[in-house]
Design an enzyme around this catalytic site. Structure first.
Site, PDB file in Angstrom:
ATOM      1  N   ASP A  11      39.027  45.908  39.570  1.00 27.89           N
ATOM      2  CA  ASP A  11      38.476  45.753  38.214  1.00 27.89           C
ATOM      3  C   ASP A  11      39.085  44.491  37.622  1.00 27.89           C
ATOM      4  O   ASP A  11      40.021  43.911  38.182  1.00 27.89           O
ATOM      5  CB  ASP A  11      38.865  46.974  37.355  1.00 27.89           C
ATOM      6  CG  ASP A  11      38.372  46.855  35.907  1.00 27.89           C
ATOM      7  OD1 ASP A  11      37.228  46.421  35.697  1.00 27.89           O
ATOM      8  OD2 ASP A  11      39.145  47.174  34.981  1.00 27.89           O
ATOM      9  N   SER A  12      38.567  44.098  36.459  1.00 26.93           N
ATOM     10  CA  SER A  12      39.137  42.953  35.764  1.00 26.93           C
ATOM     11  C   SER A  12      40.535  43.282  35.218  1.00 26.93           C
ATOM     12  O   SER A  12      41.269  42.380  34.838  1.00 26.93           O
ATOM     13  CB  SER A  12      38.221  42.553  34.609  1.00 26.93           C
ATOM     14  OG  SER A  12      38.030  43.650  33.743  1.00 26.93           O
TER      15      SER A  12
ATOM     16  N   TYR B 197      36.147  40.005  31.941  1.00 28.48           N
ATOM     17  CA  TYR B 197      35.004  39.496  32.712  1.00 28.48           C
ATOM     18  C   TYR B 197      33.725  39.498  31.857  1.00 28.48           C
ATOM     19  O   TYR B 197      32.795  38.757  32.131  1.00 28.48           O
ATOM     20  CB  TYR B 197      34.751  40.390  33.931  1.00 28.48           C
ATOM     21  CG  TYR B 197      35.657  40.154  35.119  1.00 28.48           C
ATOM     22  CD1 TYR B 197      36.789  39.361  35.048  1.00 28.48           C
ATOM     23  CD2 TYR B 197      35.358  40.755  36.343  1.00 28.48           C
ATOM     24  CE1 TYR B 197      37.609  39.179  36.153  1.00 28.48           C
ATOM     25  CE2 TYR B 197      36.163  40.569  37.457  1.00 28.48           C
ATOM     26  CZ  TYR B 197      37.288  39.779  37.353  1.00 28.48           C
ATOM     27  OH  TYR B 197      38.089  39.601  38.456  1.00 28.48           O
ATOM     28  N   GLY B 198      33.735  40.365  30.865  1.00 29.54           N
ATOM     29  CA  GLY B 198      32.516  40.606  30.080  1.00 29.54           C
ATOM     30  C   GLY B 198      31.946  39.396  29.372  1.00 29.54           C
ATOM     31  O   GLY B 198      30.768  39.368  29.007  1.00 29.54           O
TER      32      GLY B 198
ATOM     33  N   CYS C 291      34.205  48.107  38.212  1.00 26.99           N
ATOM     34  CA  CYS C 291      33.988  47.289  37.025  1.00 26.99           C
ATOM     35  C   CYS C 291      32.475  47.147  36.885  1.00 26.99           C
ATOM     36  O   CYS C 291      31.801  46.722  37.834  1.00 26.99           O
ATOM     37  CB  CYS C 291      34.639  45.918  37.234  1.00 26.99           C
ATOM     38  SG  CYS C 291      34.253  44.709  35.958  1.00 26.99           S
ATOM     39  N   ASN C 292      31.970  47.533  35.725  1.00 25.00           N
ATOM     40  CA  ASN C 292      30.515  47.460  35.532  1.00 25.00           C
ATOM     41  C   ASN C 292      30.027  46.022  35.546  1.00 25.00           C
ATOM     42  O   ASN C 292      28.955  45.728  36.065  1.00 25.00           O
ATOM     43  CB  ASN C 292      30.134  48.095  34.194  1.00 25.00           C
ATOM     44  CG  ASN C 292      30.242  49.603  34.222  1.00 25.00           C
ATOM     45  OD1 ASN C 292      29.261  50.294  34.447  1.00 25.00           O
ATOM     46  ND2 ASN C 292      31.445  50.121  34.017  1.00 25.00           N
TER      47      ASN C 292
ATOM     48  N   GLU D  73      43.008  48.087  25.735  1.00 22.55           N
ATOM     49  CA  GLU D  73      44.138  47.409  26.403  1.00 22.55           C
ATOM     50  C   GLU D  73      45.364  47.316  25.505  1.00 22.55           C
ATOM     51  O   GLU D  73      46.495  47.294  25.980  1.00 22.55           O
ATOM     52  CB  GLU D  73      43.708  46.012  26.862  1.00 22.55           C
ATOM     53  CG  GLU D  73      42.561  46.094  27.850  1.00 22.55           C
ATOM     54  CD  GLU D  73      42.761  45.257  29.083  1.00 22.55           C
ATOM     55  OE1 GLU D  73      43.492  44.266  29.013  1.00 22.55           O
ATOM     56  OE2 GLU D  73      42.168  45.605  30.118  1.00 22.55           O
TER      57      GLU D  73
ATOM     58  N   CYS E  10      31.169  50.655  30.917  1.00 22.94           N
ATOM     59  CA  CYS E  10      32.329  49.775  31.069  1.00 22.94           C
ATOM     60  C   CYS E  10      33.478  50.715  31.404  1.00 22.94           C
ATOM     61  O   CYS E  10      33.636  51.761  30.760  1.00 22.94           O
ATOM     62  CB  CYS E  10      32.610  49.027  29.765  1.00 22.94           C
ATOM     63  SG  CYS E  10      34.161  48.112  29.793  1.00 22.94           S
ATOM     64  N   THR E  11      34.245  50.360  32.411  1.00 22.66           N
ATOM     65  CA  THR E  11      35.252  51.314  32.895  1.00 22.66           C
ATOM     66  C   THR E  11      36.413  51.535  31.909  1.00 22.66           C
ATOM     67  O   THR E  11      37.204  52.455  32.083  1.00 22.66           O
ATOM     68  CB  THR E  11      35.800  50.881  34.270  1.00 22.66           C
ATOM     69  OG1 THR E  11      36.209  49.509  34.200  1.00 22.66           O
ATOM     70  CG2 THR E  11      34.746  51.033  35.339  1.00 22.66           C
ATOM     71  N   HIS E  12      36.485  50.712  30.875  1.00 23.89           N
ATOM     72  CA  HIS E  12      37.488  50.957  29.837  1.00 23.89           C
ATOM     73  C   HIS E  12      37.048  52.084  28.875  1.00 23.89           C
ATOM     74  O   HIS E  12      37.880  52.726  28.251  1.00 23.89           O
ATOM     75  CB  HIS E  12      37.686  49.711  28.969  1.00 23.89           C
ATOM     76  CG  HIS E  12      38.507  48.640  29.600  1.00 23.89           C
ATOM     77  ND1 HIS E  12      38.077  47.906  30.671  1.00 23.89           N
ATOM     78  CD2 HIS E  12      39.740  48.155  29.276  1.00 23.89           C
ATOM     79  CE1 HIS E  12      39.005  47.018  30.990  1.00 23.89           C
ATOM     80  NE2 HIS E  12      40.028  47.151  30.167  1.00 23.89           N
TER      81      HIS E  12
HETATM   82  N1  DGL Z   1      36.167  46.991  32.946  1.00 23.27           N
HETATM   83  C1  DGL Z   1      35.115  46.019  32.826  1.00 23.27           C
HETATM   84  C2  DGL Z   1      33.751  46.645  33.021  1.00 23.27           C
HETATM   85  O1  DGL Z   1      33.641  47.782  33.439  1.00 23.27           O
HETATM   86  C3  DGL Z   1      35.073  45.342  31.492  1.00 23.27           C
HETATM   87  C4  DGL Z   1      36.264  44.623  30.998  1.00 23.27           C
HETATM   88  C5  DGL Z   1      36.085  43.142  30.966  1.00 23.27           C
HETATM   89  O2  DGL Z   1      35.338  42.599  30.143  1.00 23.27           O
HETATM   90  O3  DGL Z   1      36.689  42.527  31.797  1.00 23.27           O
HETATM   91  O4  DGL Z   1      32.759  46.005  32.781  1.00 23.27           O
END
Ligand code: DGL
Length: 291
Positions: A31-32, A63-64, A94-95, A173, A205-207
Site C-alpha cells: 500500500d502507499s 498516492y491519491g 491500495c485502491n 494517519e 480506500c484502505t484507510h
Molecule cells: N490507501 C490508499 C488507497 O486505498 C490511499 C492512500 C493514498 O492516497 O495514498 O487508495
C-alpha cells in the site's frame, strides 16, 4: 539401475522441496502507507498459515493525488522489491494502485497479482437491493471510475456515484479517527451520499475502514458499508487453493510477518501495533527508488 533410481529419487526430492518451498513462500502485500494493514489483518484472519511480507510506501504517500504514470512506476518498483523476498503472489492493498496500475503490472507478472477494487465491486453487488451504490476513495480512484466500470460490467442496471474524500487519509494517519473535527469532515464529504438513494457505500480506500464506526454512525442503518478487504482475502484464498500454492502450515509454527517501509519506520510500527491483533517487533526501512 541403482544409480538411475538414486538420480530419480533426487529429482523427486528436489521437486518435493520446491513445491514445499513454493507453498511456504510469503504473499507480498503493499500500500502507499498504513492503509493496507486493514487488508493484511483480514488476510491474517482468513489465511492464518500464510507468511506475509508487507511494504508501505510511506515516503511517497499519498498516492491519491498522483498521476497514473507515477502510480504504475511506484507499483513496479514495489513488485520488484517484493520479488526479491521470494513472494508467491501479490496483493495490491491500495485502491488507488489497484484502480490505476493493476492491469499493467498483472500483465507483466508471472505470479498472481490481485487488487482490492474488483473484490470490492463484487461485494457491493451482492449487498445492494436498490442497485444504487456509492463509492468513496481518493481523487485518483474516483476519477478513474474503475469501481463503476467493473460494477456496470457485471450488472449494467446498477448506478454508481462516487465522491473523493482526500482529507480522510491524513485524518487516519495522524490518529484523528476519534477526534471531533472528523465528524465535520465526514459531514462535509458525505452529506450528499447520505441524502441520496444509495443503499450501500464502498469504502474504496484502505484507510477508510479505520473510520468505519464514525462513517456508520453518520450514514445510519439504511446504508450498508462495504469493506473490500474481506472479499479480497477470499479471492487470495481461492487463487492459492486453485494453483496448489496454499500453505498448510506446520504444527506448532506460526506464520511469519515482515514489514518494510520507504520512510518513518517507527511511526509505521506504532500505527501497525495500534491496529493489528499483535505487536510487530521490527519494521525495516528500504530505499524503494533502487528497485
Ligand atoms: N490507501 C490508499 C488507497 O486505498 C490511499 C492512500 C493514498 O492516497 O495514498 O487508495
Amino acid at each position: 539401475d541403482r544409480l538411475r533410481s538414486r538420480g530419480l529419487g533426487d529429482v523427486y526430492k528436489r521437486q518435493a522441496l520446491s513445491i514445499d518451498n513454493k507453498n511456504a513462500a510469503p504473499v507480498g502485500v503493499f500500500d502507499s502507507g498504513v492503509g493496507g494493514l486493514t487488508v493484511a489483518r483480514e488476510i491474517m484472519r482468513q489465511l492464518p498459515n500464510e507468511n506475509l511480507v508487507y511494504f508501505g510506501d510511506t515516503a511517497r504517500v499519498p498516492y491519491g493525488s498522483k498521476s497514473k504514470d507515477n502510480i504504475i512506476r511506484y507499483s513496479r518498483q514495489i513488485i520488484h522489491f517484493l520479488r526479491t523476498k521470494g513472494v508467491k503472489a501479490i496483493v495490491i492493498a491500495c485502491n488507488t494502485a489497484s484502480a490505476l496500475a493493476l492491469d499493467v503490472v498483472r500483465e507483466e507478472s508471472d505470479i498472481p497479482v490481485i487488487g482490492v477494487v474488483e473484490p470490492g465491486a463484487r461485494a457491493a453487488l451482492h449487498i445492494t437491493h436498490t442497485k444504487k451504490i456509492g463509492v468513496i476513495g481518493t481523487e485518483a480512484t474516483v476519477q478513474s471510475a474503475m469501481y463503476g466500470k467493473i460494477i456496470k460490467g457485471l450488472d449494467p442496471t446498477v448506478s454508481v456515484i462516487g465522491k473523493a474524500c482526500p482529507l480522510f487519509v491524513p485524518l487516519v494517519e495522524e490518529g484523528f479517527a476519534k477526534h471531533k473535527v472528523t465528524e465535520e469532515i465526514i459531514d462535509y464529504y458525505l452529506a450528499s451520499m447520505k441524502h441520496s438513494d444509495i443503499d450501500s457505500l464502498i469504502l474504496g480506500c484502505t484507510h477508510y475502514p479505520l473510520l468505519r464506526s464514525r462513517i456508520r454512525a453518520y450514514m445510519g442503518d439504511k446504508i450498508q458499508l462495504v469493506n473490500p478487504a474481506y472479499e479480497t482475502a477470499m479471492d487470495l484464498k481461492h487463487i492459492l487453493q486453485e494453483s496448489g500454492m496454499e500453505n498448510a502450515g506446520k504444527e506448532g509454527e506460526h506464520a511469519t510477518y515482515s514489514f518494510y517501509v520507504s520512510d518513518a519506520a517507527d511511526k509505521f510500527k506504532q500505527f501497525a501495533n495500534s491496529i493489528l491483533p499483535y505487536d510487530i517487533e521490527t519494521t525495516q526501512q528500504i530505499n524503494i527508488e533502487e528497485y
